[in-house]
Write an enzyme that holds these catalytic residues in place. Structure first.
Site, PDB file in Angstrom:
ATOM      1  CG  LEU A   1     -20.924  10.083   5.622  1.00  0.00           C
ATOM      2  CD1 LEU A   1     -19.556  10.667   5.311  1.00  0.00           C
ATOM      3  CD2 LEU A   1     -21.478  10.754   6.858  1.00  0.00           C
ATOM      4  CG  HIS A   2     -23.376   6.394   0.644  1.00  0.00           C
ATOM      5  ND1 HIS A   2     -24.157   5.461   1.271  1.00  0.00           N
ATOM      6  CD2 HIS A   2     -24.140   7.495   0.538  1.00  0.00           C
ATOM      7  CE1 HIS A   2     -25.349   5.981   1.506  1.00  0.00           C
ATOM      8  NE2 HIS A   2     -25.364   7.217   1.076  1.00  0.00           N
ATOM      9  CB  ALA A   3     -18.192   4.292  -1.302  1.00  0.00           C
TER      10      ALA A   3
END
Length: 86
Positions: A14-16
Site C-alpha cells: 500500500l505504497h506509491a
C-alpha cells in the site's frame, strides 16, 4: 461502523500508486476513514497519503478499513477493491 478486512494485493504494497489512488478516493468521501493493520496498532487517517505510507503495509499483509455514515458501505467496497482482495 462499517469495516472491510483486506489483504493487500499490489506488488508494492500500500505504497506509491496504490496509496495515492486509495487516498484520492477516500478524500471524496464525506465521512472519516481510518486504516489499521489487522493485528492491531494505530488507526491512521485514510485521507492522508503520508499516514497510509507510514503504515508500511506490504503485499500479502491485511489491513482493516473503517468508515461510518451514510454511503460508507459503498465507499468501503471501493476502497477495498483499490487496496486488494477482501
Amino acid at each position: 461502523m462499517g469495516e472491510r478486512k483486506v489483504t493487500v494485493a499490489a506488488e508494492v504494497g500500500l505504497h506509491a500508486r496504490p496509496a495515492a489512488t486509495f487516498v484520492q478516493r477516500a478524500k471524496k468521501a464525506p465521512m472519516d476513514i481510518t486504516v489499521t493493520r489487522s493485528y492491531g496498532g494505530e488507526k491512521v487517517n485514510g485521507k492522508s497519503i503520508l499516514a497510509i505510507m507510514a503504515l508500511d503495509v506490504r503485499q500479502g499483509e491485511t489491513v482493516v478499513i473503517s468508515a461510518e455514515g451514510e454511503g460508507s458501505e459503498e465507499i468501503l467496497d471501493e476502497l477495498a477493491e483499490i487496496a486488494g482482495t477482501p
